[in-house]
Design an enzyme around this catalytic site. Sequence first.
Site: not given
Length: 288
Positions: A264-266, A238, A103
């Site tokens: 997902g994102h984390f 994500d 990120d």
Amino acid sequence: MNVVHHRYATVQGHRLFYREAGPADAPVLVLLHGFPTSSFMFRELIPRLAQRYRVIAPDHLGFGLSDAPPVDAFEYTFDALTELTSGLLAQLGVSRYSIYVQDYGAPIGWRLALADPQAVSAVVTQSGNGYDAGFVKEFWEPIREYQREQTPETEANVRAALTLEGIRWQYVTGVPDESVVSPDTWHHDVALVSRPGNDEIQLALVRDYANNSPMYPTLHEYLRSHQPPVLAVWGENDPIFGPDGARAFGDDVPEAEIHLLDGGHFLLESAGEEVAALMLDFLDRVIR
């Protein structure tokens, strides 16, 4: 398990917190966190990597346990955060290292690599975007509207990402079993971004994020010219940076190793052991 040290250093007059573990003479791996978290996101990854690497994970200014001067005392840009990171590494005597970017950590890592290509020995990107193909339109369009014009309406859309529900959404969306993600994560993050004045810090960085994608062609040229070893390990679901962003690294580094995991994102919160195993296998081959 390896001992993790929790330390502070003063860089350009600002106190930066960082976590450090591993042998002092081992190859260095720098972990660069994203929004809205801190080096806290690496709390379980660091001991796994520190068996064979010297791991350094700083909190960016305005995040985690680092200083958070108000926006009228510090101009929050990704250029400025990169300068502080570079200063910290110089103070720690680190001149060559691998980077793990996630990120917000990605534009910082890319700037470090572009400023000193010989310093970066390998790149691990986990939802660390470097291509327009990585942007998920539904998530980014309200942000771009705010970047183009700051109005009460566009700002309200961005501020939603600073709420408890907005931060929780980042952690659980795309995870096949939400129950494996600890609520400690989003409660920890929301407590820190809710400190007085931190909202303005986050808004400033959202506005400055618009300066990252124009840098991508230069990043791509660096990747093509220097061919650093690249491991892209992303959550296939994500909702912020989609899997096409991971695949795109193969366009410029044909030998890039790309893994899309069910998450997902984390991704560390649901597939931490798998990510650590991929990283150790990769780094052991290309660094050690």
